[in-house]
Design a protein around this motif. Sequence first.
Motif, PDB file in Angstrom:
ATOM      1  N   VAL A 243      -3.758  -1.735  12.941  1.00 15.93           N
ATOM      2  CA  VAL A 243      -4.044  -1.392  11.439  1.00 15.93           C
ATOM      3  C   VAL A 243      -4.442  -0.296  10.403  1.00 15.93           C
ATOM      4  O   VAL A 243      -5.511   0.170  11.078  1.00 15.93           O
ATOM      5  CB  VAL A 243      -5.050  -2.585  10.985  1.00 15.93           C
ATOM      6  CG1 VAL A 243      -5.106  -2.714   9.371  1.00 15.93           C
ATOM      7  CG2 VAL A 243      -4.175  -4.155  11.273  1.00 15.93           C
TER       8      VAL A 243
ATOM      9  N   ALA B 205     -10.297  -4.837   4.442  1.00 20.18           N
ATOM     10  CA  ALA B 205      -9.128  -5.474   4.500  1.00 20.18           C
ATOM     11  C   ALA B 205      -9.057  -6.430   5.462  1.00 20.18           C
ATOM     12  O   ALA B 205      -9.472  -6.310   6.442  1.00 20.18           O
ATOM     13  CB  ALA B 205      -7.851  -4.455   4.594  1.00 20.18           C
TER      14      ALA B 205
ATOM     15  N   ASN C 158      -5.397   1.183   6.769  1.00 18.78           N
ATOM     16  CA  ASN C 158      -5.627   0.753   5.578  1.00 18.78           C
ATOM     17  C   ASN C 158      -6.775   1.519   5.072  1.00 18.78           C
ATOM     18  O   ASN C 158      -7.837   1.731   5.755  1.00 18.78           O
ATOM     19  CB  ASN C 158      -5.835  -0.860   5.704  1.00 18.78           C
ATOM     20  CG  ASN C 158      -5.817  -1.504   4.272  1.00 18.78           C
ATOM     21  OD1 ASN C 158      -6.315  -1.049   3.399  1.00 18.78           O
ATOM     22  ND2 ASN C 158      -4.866  -2.386   4.131  1.00 18.78           N
ATOM     23  N   SER C 159      -6.618   1.657   3.736  1.00 20.64           N
ATOM     24  CA  SER C 159      -7.731   2.629   2.901  1.00 20.64           C
ATOM     25  C   SER C 159      -8.777   1.773   2.716  1.00 20.64           C
ATOM     26  O   SER C 159      -9.859   2.360   2.417  1.00 20.64           O
ATOM     27  CB  SER C 159      -6.944   3.076   1.902  1.00 20.64           C
ATOM     28  OG  SER C 159      -6.410   2.064   0.884  1.00 20.64           O
ATOM     29  N   ASP C 160      -8.773   0.535   2.978  1.00 23.36           N
ATOM     30  CA  ASP C 160      -9.672  -0.591   2.463  1.00 23.36           C
ATOM     31  C   ASP C 160     -10.499  -1.132   3.775  1.00 23.36           C
ATOM     32  O   ASP C 160      -9.913  -1.537   4.568  1.00 23.36           O
ATOM     33  CB  ASP C 160      -9.257  -1.785   1.597  1.00 23.36           C
ATOM     34  CG  ASP C 160     -10.364  -2.507   1.385  1.00 23.36           C
ATOM     35  OD1 ASP C 160     -11.650  -2.621   1.630  1.00 23.36           O
ATOM     36  OD2 ASP C 160      -9.920  -3.679   0.710  1.00 23.36           O
TER      37      ASP C 160
ATOM     38  N   ASP D  59      -6.374   6.726   3.964  1.00 21.44           N
ATOM     39  CA  ASP D  59      -4.950   6.934   3.191  1.00 21.44           C
ATOM     40  C   ASP D  59      -3.696   7.036   4.273  1.00 21.44           C
ATOM     41  O   ASP D  59      -3.825   8.276   4.783  1.00 21.44           O
ATOM     42  CB  ASP D  59      -5.131   7.969   2.432  1.00 21.44           C
ATOM     43  CG  ASP D  59      -4.040   8.074   1.435  1.00 21.44           C
ATOM     44  OD1 ASP D  59      -3.072   7.301   1.666  1.00 21.44           O
ATOM     45  OD2 ASP D  59      -3.943   9.179   0.648  1.00 21.44           O
ATOM     46  N   ALA D  60      -3.033   6.031   4.156  1.00 21.28           N
ATOM     47  CA  ALA D  60      -1.706   6.081   5.004  1.00 21.28           C
ATOM     48  C   ALA D  60      -0.967   7.293   4.682  1.00 21.28           C
ATOM     49  O   ALA D  60      -0.340   7.845   5.551  1.00 21.28           O
ATOM     50  CB  ALA D  60      -0.937   4.917   4.676  1.00 21.28           C
TER      51      ALA D  60
ATOM     52  N   ILE E 170       0.953  -0.947   8.292  1.00 22.69           N
ATOM     53  CA  ILE E 170       0.309   0.111   7.267  1.00 22.69           C
ATOM     54  C   ILE E 170       0.402  -0.291   5.990  1.00 22.69           C
ATOM     55  O   ILE E 170       1.506  -0.681   5.459  1.00 22.69           O
ATOM     56  CB  ILE E 170       1.359   1.366   7.699  1.00 22.69           C
ATOM     57  CG1 ILE E 170       1.183   1.697   9.004  1.00 22.69           C
ATOM     58  CG2 ILE E 170       0.940   2.600   6.739  1.00 22.69           C
ATOM     59  CD1 ILE E 170       2.502   2.870   9.360  1.00 22.69           C
ATOM     60  N   GLY E 171      -0.757  -0.393   5.261  1.00 26.02           N
ATOM     61  CA  GLY E 171      -0.921  -0.651   3.980  1.00 26.02           C
ATOM     62  C   GLY E 171      -0.560  -1.903   3.734  1.00 26.02           C
ATOM     63  O   GLY E 171       0.157  -2.491   2.760  1.00 26.02           O
TER      64      GLY E 171
ATOM     65  N   GLY F 102       0.911  -1.216   0.055  1.00 27.15           N
ATOM     66  CA  GLY F 102       0.130  -0.117   0.004  1.00 27.15           C
ATOM     67  C   GLY F 102       0.812   1.416  -0.086  1.00 27.15           C
ATOM     68  O   GLY F 102       0.268   2.391  -0.411  1.00 27.15           O
TER      69      GLY F 102
ATOM     70  N   SER G 163      -2.396  -5.993   3.593  1.00 25.71           N
ATOM     71  CA  SER G 163      -3.784  -6.389   3.432  1.00 25.71           C
ATOM     72  C   SER G 163      -4.026  -7.255   4.831  1.00 25.71           C
ATOM     73  O   SER G 163      -5.440  -7.705   4.986  1.00 25.71           O
ATOM     74  CB  SER G 163      -4.301  -7.165   2.114  1.00 25.71           C
ATOM     75  OG  SER G 163      -3.083  -8.214   1.880  1.00 25.71           O
TER      76      SER G 163
END
Lengths: 246, 322
Positions: B283, B290, B285-287, B303-304, B263-264, B209, B266
């Motif tokens: 954690v 995840a 994560n933008s999703d 967004d990291a 970070i980033g 990520g 999955s």
Amino acid sequence: MKILVCISNVPDTTTKISFTNNNTAFNTAGVQFVINPFDEWYALVRALELKEAQGGNVTIIHVGTAESEPTIRKGLAIGADDAVRIDAEPNDAFAVAEQIAAFAKDKGFDLILAGKETISYNGSMVGAMLAELLNLPYVPMATKLDVTNNVATIEHDIDGGTEVVECALPLVIAANKGMAEARIPNMRGIMAARTKPLLQVSAITADKLTSITAFELAKGRTDCKFVDASTPEKLVELLHNEAKAI
Amino acid sequence: MSVLIYTEVSKGKVKKASLEAVNYGSRIATQLNMKATAVIIGDGDLSDLGKAGASKVLKINNEKLVNLDGQYLTAAIEQAAKAEDASIIIFSNDFTGKEIAPRLAARLKAGLVAGAVDNPVISGDSFTVKKNVFSGKAVAMYALHSEKKIISLLPNSFAVELKEGSAEIVDFAVNLDGINSPVKVKEVKKVSSDLNLADAELVVSAGRGMKGPENWGMIEDLAKVLGAATACSRPVADMDWRPHHEHVGQTGLAIRPDLYIAIGISGAIQHLAGVNGSKVMVVINSDKEAPFFKSADYGIVGDAFEIVPKLTEAIKKFKANQ
Ligand SMILES: Cc1cc2nc3c(=O)[nH]c(=O)nc-3n(C[C@H](O)[C@H](O)[C@H](O)COP(=O)(O)OP(=O)(O)OC[C@H]3O[C@@H](n4cnc5c(N)ncnc54)[C@H](O)[C@@H]3O)c2cc1C
Ligand SMILES: Nc1ncnc2c1ncn2[C@@H]1O[C@H](COP(=O)(O)O)[C@@H](O)[C@H]1O
């Protein structure tokens, strides 16, 4: 060069683990078994590369029951010349090492390769035990292996870094990621594997020093607590006051 | 009879993993009414060994042991175990422990549990020890049937406890004349960082990520304000965005810090296999779907590239107010 590669039979990495018999046995129902990744991707493939470059023979050896024959055939399909199965339930690392040592001791192998650890019982024990039983040097966590004029040059992970060592053959090496790139067996390999020799050897009486009495699934985490992206100071406060991690 | 604990010095002090092993071994010694003896290769400030519970220290100085060669070291520990009439031998399940404990186990025909995570349960003749199996997805109780027993303790399973106490330190001469190891060390490349990932208490880790190696500055900044070591997922090491020794997971290093910030990443099962022993997991994560969030204690969805610098600032502020 005569190379022996020790392969173990493990549940595929994505297997959902469960137990039977009142949590005393691993539930194999519906589980896909594979060659332990460290044994297949690194140890076996590097052995084949060395053989292809310098000539010789690659034998795979497995301690286990007839149920692991598909796994052994896969090793032959990737390119091993022949295979040995020692017919015993592999339920103690020392007993497994004793079985392999009893077979290997007078066969004149130049190189014995194992994986860094099995992804099932995560012992990291069999390779070192085998080296001890055969009174050979042992280099664990190998990420590179070359052989010239009967001397192996090995790069391996050590505490806080890496080390390059040289050692005259024979010796035992445990393979870690990096030693080779995984190979996918092709159709010809798969066909050839059907007729390659798979020698079945009876087990010796080995010492069983340990046994598993019970399993338990790892405790899951309680639900994840979400913090809003705009307030990271909230996370810092939770980590300090609640989790006591900072 | 005694419990023998193998220990090492690093930078002049007893290693943390060794002190954990001494604590562990001395608890067993107390329970079984035995003596806890530490054995150490090399020299340094050894006072912590007594504070951790050893009543005696065997100090070995032998030039054949400088590289911790397996064949020499196994013989040396065997001689120490014999001299101390050790029925239980403790290692840390670190690099040396993984090499020597099984070798010694085979030599002594001693049952070995490699990677114990809890104190042994001892009652009458039954002696069982818990360890992680299936890459952290389960634990198993191992019964040891042999007279001599070896346990290697998974690092970071217990916090180190130091109390008042001092150990008698004696020089122990080993005889390695009959052995000739063919292994020759040609080169040692130590990682320059002061923080060793394997025993770091705080770890900041990042994955694909982060998009590319040029973006790791913010990861390093966060690690720096925390005093944390840095780690990464496998593809990141495979693409050479980060050095291979930072790769954690099934095929990389297994770690169990007090705090793991991912970070980033999955949260693939093979990644979790190396980190799910961490005490607290965060954690980012933008999703929001995840998979890593299912294993996390704390999560931030977003967004990291925006969150990480802000988090670093927040920690700076927090540290300033401490
Ligand atoms: C046998 C085997 C062994 C393996 N061993 C390991 C191992 O030891 N270690 C390991 O790590 N993997 C291992 N793998 C690989 C593993 O399956 C995954 O492919 C890998 O962990 C994925 O890495 P990643 O999370 O960095 O990348 P990805 O899966 O690509 O995930 C990237 C994540 O970043 C998030 N993201 C993207 N942009 C942003 C942003 N701007 N801000 C925040 N988040 C963002 C995405 O939502 C995604 O979740 C192994 C695989 C196999 C088959
Ligand atoms: N049953 C077995 N048969 C053959 N080799 C094995 C067996 N079990 C383990 N090994 C080898 O020993 C290595 C380390 O296994 P372990 O000590 O169980 O983690 C594996 O990667 C294999 O190379």
